[in-house]
Design a protein around this motif. Structure first.
Motif, mmCIF file in Angstrom:
data_model
loop_
_atom_site.group_PDB
_atom_site.id
_atom_site.type_symbol
_atom_site.label_atom_id
_atom_site.label_comp_id
_atom_site.label_asym_id
_atom_site.label_seq_id
_atom_site.Cartn_x
_atom_site.Cartn_y
_atom_site.Cartn_z
ATOM 1 N N HIS A 39 9.479 4.938 103.233
ATOM 2 C CA HIS A 39 9.645 6.396 103.151
ATOM 3 C C HIS A 39 9.254 6.976 101.785
ATOM 4 C CE1 HIS A 39 11.834 5.719 106.917
ATOM 5 N NE2 HIS A 39 11.567 6.986 107.171
ATOM 6 N N SER A 40 8.207 6.426 101.199
ATOM 7 C CA SER A 40 7.708 6.952 99.924
ATOM 8 C C SER A 40 7.422 8.445 100.019
ATOM 9 C CB SER A 40 6.400 6.241 99.543
ATOM 10 O OG SER A 40 6.605 4.880 99.360
ATOM 11 N N GLY A 41 7.893 9.187 99.052
ATOM 12 C CA GLY A 41 7.584 10.606 98.966
ATOM 13 C C GLY A 41 8.510 11.518 99.732
ATOM 14 N N ASP A 42 9.339 10.977 100.633
ATOM 15 C CA ASP A 42 10.193 11.839 101.445
ATOM 16 C C ASP A 42 11.171 12.638 100.586
ATOM 17 O OD1 ASP A 42 8.887 10.777 103.601
ATOM 18 O OD2 ASP A 42 10.675 9.988 104.593
ATOM 19 N N LEU A 43 11.687 12.024 99.526
ATOM 20 C CA LEU A 43 12.639 12.742 98.674
ATOM 21 C C LEU A 43 11.961 13.864 97.891
ATOM 22 C CD1 LEU A 43 14.822 9.765 97.384
ATOM 23 C CD2 LEU A 43 15.442 11.494 99.091
ATOM 24 N N VAL B 265 22.221 11.741 101.645
ATOM 25 C CA VAL B 265 22.967 10.484 101.736
ATOM 26 C C VAL B 265 24.433 10.664 101.343
ATOM 27 C CG1 VAL B 265 20.957 9.021 101.346
ATOM 28 C CG2 VAL B 265 22.272 9.842 99.372
ATOM 29 N N GLY B 266 24.930 11.891 101.432
ATOM 30 C CA GLY B 266 26.294 12.142 101.007
ATOM 31 C C GLY B 266 26.371 12.339 99.502
ATOM 32 N N ARG B 267 27.487 11.953 98.906
ATOM 33 C CA ARG B 267 27.634 12.101 97.447
ATOM 34 C C ARG B 267 26.877 10.994 96.731
ATOM 35 N NH1 ARG B 267 30.098 15.602 94.525
ATOM 36 N NH2 ARG B 267 31.131 17.257 95.679
ATOM 37 N N THR B 268 26.243 11.392 95.627
ATOM 38 C CA THR B 268 25.508 10.438 94.811
ATOM 39 C C THR B 268 25.882 10.648 93.349
ATOM 40 O OG1 THR B 268 23.315 9.474 94.474
ATOM 41 C CG2 THR B 268 23.469 11.866 94.332
ATOM 42 N N GLY B 269 25.603 9.656 92.518
ATOM 43 C CA GLY B 269 26.023 9.710 91.127
ATOM 44 C C GLY B 269 24.948 10.198 90.179
ATOM 45 N N VAL B 270 25.390 10.800 89.059
ATOM 46 C CA VAL B 270 24.518 11.194 87.953
ATOM 47 C C VAL B 270 25.165 10.654 86.684
ATOM 48 C CG1 VAL B 270 23.468 13.093 86.681
ATOM 49 C CG2 VAL B 270 23.843 13.312 89.143
ATOM 50 N N THR B 271 24.438 9.791 85.980
ATOM 51 C CA THR B 271 24.984 9.166 84.778
ATOM 52 C C THR B 271 24.131 9.529 83.568
ATOM 53 O OG1 THR B 271 25.844 7.335 86.087
ATOM 54 C CG2 THR B 271 25.654 6.979 83.719
ATOM 55 N N PHE B 272 24.777 9.966 82.509
ATOM 56 C CA PHE B 272 24.103 10.365 81.269
ATOM 57 C C PHE B 272 24.307 9.277 80.214
ATOM 58 C CE2 PHE B 272 25.240 14.205 83.533
ATOM 59 C CZ PHE B 272 24.121 15.007 83.406
ATOM 60 N N THR B 273 23.201 8.805 79.605
ATOM 61 C CA THR B 273 23.280 7.806 78.527
ATOM 62 C C THR B 273 22.136 8.023 77.545
ATOM 63 O OG1 THR B 273 21.999 6.252 79.868
ATOM 64 C CG2 THR B 273 24.383 5.982 79.904
ATOM 65 N N ASP B 274 22.444 8.191 76.268
ATOM 66 C CA ASP B 274 21.447 8.186 75.199
ATOM 67 C C ASP B 274 20.229 9.061 75.500
ATOM 68 O OD1 ASP B 274 23.039 6.357 73.806
ATOM 69 O OD2 ASP B 274 22.109 4.671 74.870
ATOM 70 N N VAL C 48 19.676 9.767 88.175
ATOM 71 C CA VAL C 48 20.172 10.319 89.435
ATOM 72 C C VAL C 48 20.101 9.201 90.468
ATOM 73 C CG1 VAL C 48 19.895 12.118 91.176
ATOM 74 C CG2 VAL C 48 19.338 12.607 88.783
ATOM 75 N N GLU C 49 21.250 8.754 90.916
ATOM 76 C CA GLU C 49 21.339 7.508 91.683
ATOM 77 C C GLU C 49 20.464 7.494 92.934
ATOM 78 O OE1 GLU C 49 24.881 4.625 93.468
ATOM 79 O OE2 GLU C 49 25.241 6.766 93.173
ATOM 80 N N TYR C 50 20.565 8.506 93.787
ATOM 81 C CA TYR C 50 19.851 8.431 95.064
ATOM 82 C C TYR C 50 18.345 8.602 94.899
ATOM 83 C CZ TYR C 50 18.655 13.337 96.337
ATOM 84 O OH TYR C 50 18.092 14.590 96.439
ATOM 85 N N LEU C 51 17.909 9.110 93.751
ATOM 86 C CA LEU C 51 16.477 9.206 93.469
ATOM 87 C C LEU C 51 15.927 7.930 92.837
ATOM 88 C CD1 LEU C 51 16.231 12.815 91.956
ATOM 89 C CD2 LEU C 51 15.957 12.117 94.349
ATOM 90 N N ASP C 52 16.804 6.957 92.602
ATOM 91 C CA ASP C 52 16.423 5.781 91.819
ATOM 92 C C ASP C 52 16.225 4.532 92.672
ATOM 93 O OD1 ASP C 52 15.799 4.864 89.208
ATOM 94 O OD2 ASP C 52 17.711 3.810 89.097
#
Length: 495
Positions: free
Chosen positions: A138-142, A466-475, A480-484
């Motif tokens: 499913h490349s590109g669907d997001l 996909v429901g709730r997904t995570g966003v983590t900030f570092t340095d 963005v979890e579901y985009l990764d």
């Protein structure tokens, strides 16, 4: 039944007789009304339209239910236009069979840019149409969900990591679309016009289109429906699939699809007219990749042709099929057994429930065995449910830790971020406080909920939610979890 017989008679159909291969088509037709109505009762799907072709005759053509639950007087008929979703794929390869002939599918395409330059220069239409190019699932669907157009999405496939070329299978709407668009560009016309010129007009498919605008303005169209939390079906969403038109953007009705089925089983000929190159069409029916390895030593693998799922039954008969599904409100199926000159298409205006696949499976079971060999609906429904739940997070963001680590001040997170694949993003402070993530070319706004430390979450939206997904900030970075899924979901802070 009287209505279906009248419609069949109107198309010049005769009463079907048992097929020489042992299929009793008349028996299957006698139970089809009941099977459709039972499926509607069990699922609640608002509307269904069905066509059956046997021995080059339309022997069943009927609509059930309503076009919209908000207009119960608007009934589904054989002329009601539905979105086909991925049943668009075998329709598209029918167009390509005429455009390329049998040999053209294996010629390298121009203008395809993938991560590996060697693959880019060697990839063929057959590679992309049978999902063996190496592009991820499913490349590109997001990107489409975020609002990017076809040009942007196809030009950014070059960032996707590749699996081994021609030895791996991954179902990819935009890889499929890339092949169709490359052929159309080589022919000097847009894909929607190429489809009109080579298939829809010459085959007499007068209500079929590869343009969302034609579906949207059709007077007799079925609205797409999703099942709400209270169990009712409502037309809450509109799915414009023009970005992946060849892979999922066709709209049609059962009457037109019956003509297409006749053409498929007639070697590209309908009403005495050769519309599609016969050798090119036959090429689409051959296995080109293994889509499902054999589950056990004596079992058959699943194959994918060019826009078709390809299988062989215990008697060696070829069975071609494809399903279509929009999570936002469409589910369809087409199934052919060419040796029996028998095919069915089922169109529905409800989110994936397994109903169209079940109707097709029950129909062929009844033709061959006298009755369905099992209760197919829960089997197929479970398969759809599993596919729709893929890609969700392993973390339940609705349940934060009992003692979460505090977040930093909002200013530590706000700013502009960039990503070579997903483009520009921004994090701002919302009008009522709290952080808001902005994604896409026309920014979609996602309020962030604190989870733990520098991790937040938000509720995804769109066809591939996909429901709730995570966003983590570092340095200075934001992941963005579901985009990764393919390692492309980290954004760099630029301002």
């Amino acid at each position: 039944m009287a209505a279906s017989l009248a419609l069949a008679a109107g198309t010049g159909a005769a009463a079907p007789s048992p097929s020489p291969g042992g299929f009793d088509v008349a028996r299957a037709l006698d139970t089809l009304d009941t099977q459709v109505q039972d499926g509607i009762r069990r699922t609640g799907v608002p509307g269904v339209s069905v066509a059956v072709v046997h021995d080059d005759k339309v022997v069943y053509l009927k609509g059930f239910g309503v076009r919209s639950t908000e207009a119960p007087g608007e009934k589904v008929s054989p002329d009601t236009v539905f979105q086909l979703a991925s049943v668009s794929k075998p329709v598209a390869t029918t167009v390509l069979a005429q455009a390329l002939g049998a040999d053209g599918f294996d010629d390298p395409l121009k203008g395809i840019a993938l991560k590996d330059p060697w693959v880019s220069s060697h990839v063929t239409a057959a590679d992309l149409l049978s999902h063996r190019s190496g592009l991820p699932d499913h490349s590109g669907d997001l990107l489409e969900d975020l609002g990017y157009d076809q040009s942007y999405i196809l030009s950014h496939l070059r960032y996707e990591p590749l699996s081994p070329f021609r030895t791996s299978y991954a179902y990819t709407n935009f890889g499929f679309t890339a092949a169709a668009e490359a052929v159309a560009k080589a022919k000097g016309v847009p894909w929607d016009k190429l489809s009109d010129d080579l298939l829809y007009k010459p085959a007499g498919m007068t209500h079929t289109s590869s343009r969302f605008s034609d579906y949207e303005k059709a007077a007799d169209r079925a609205l797409t429906h999703v099942k709400t939390d209270d169990g009712t079906w409502k037309p809450l969403y509109v799915r414009d699939a023009d970005a992946q038109t060849a892979a999922g953007g066709v709209s049609s009705n059962a009457r037109d699809m019956a003509r297409w089925l006749r053409l498929q089983m007639g070697g590209g000929k309908i009403d005495g007219k050769q519309v599609i190159n016969s050798a090119g069409l036959a090429e689409t029916h051959f296995p080109h990749s293994i889509s499902q390895p054999a589950a056990e030593p004596n079992a058959q693998p699943g194959y994918y042709g060019l826009g078709w799922n390809v299988r062989y039954d215990d008697h060696g008969r070829l069975r071609l099929s494809h399903s279509g599904a929009f999570a936002l409100g469409t589910n369809t199926n087409v199934t052919l057994v060419p040796a029996e000159k028998l095919a069915i298409v089922v169109l529905t205006n409800g989110a994936p429930s397994g109903l169209p696949d079940t109707i097709a499976l029950d129909f062929f079971d009844t033709a061959e065995h006298g009755k369905p060999t099992r209760d197919w609906l829960p089997v197929v429904a479970k398969s759809y449910e599993e596919q729709l739940n893929e890609g969700g997070s392993d973390t339940d963001y609705a349940k934060p830790p009992a003692h979460p680590k505090p977040a930093r001040s909002d200013s530590a997170y706000t700013g502009t971020y960039t990503n070579p694949f997903y483009g520009r993003a921004a994090v701002t402070t919302g009008p009522d406080g709290g952080l808001v993530l902005h994604l896409g070319p026309k920014p979609q706004n996602y309020p962030l909920t604190h989870y733990d430390g520098n991790t937040f979450s938000f509720e995804t939206a769109g066809e591939n939610a996909v429901g709730r997904t995570g966003v983590t900030f570092t340095d200075g970075r934001m992941r963005v979890e579901y985009l990764d899924t393919n390692g492309l979901g980290t954004f760099e802070k630029t301002g």
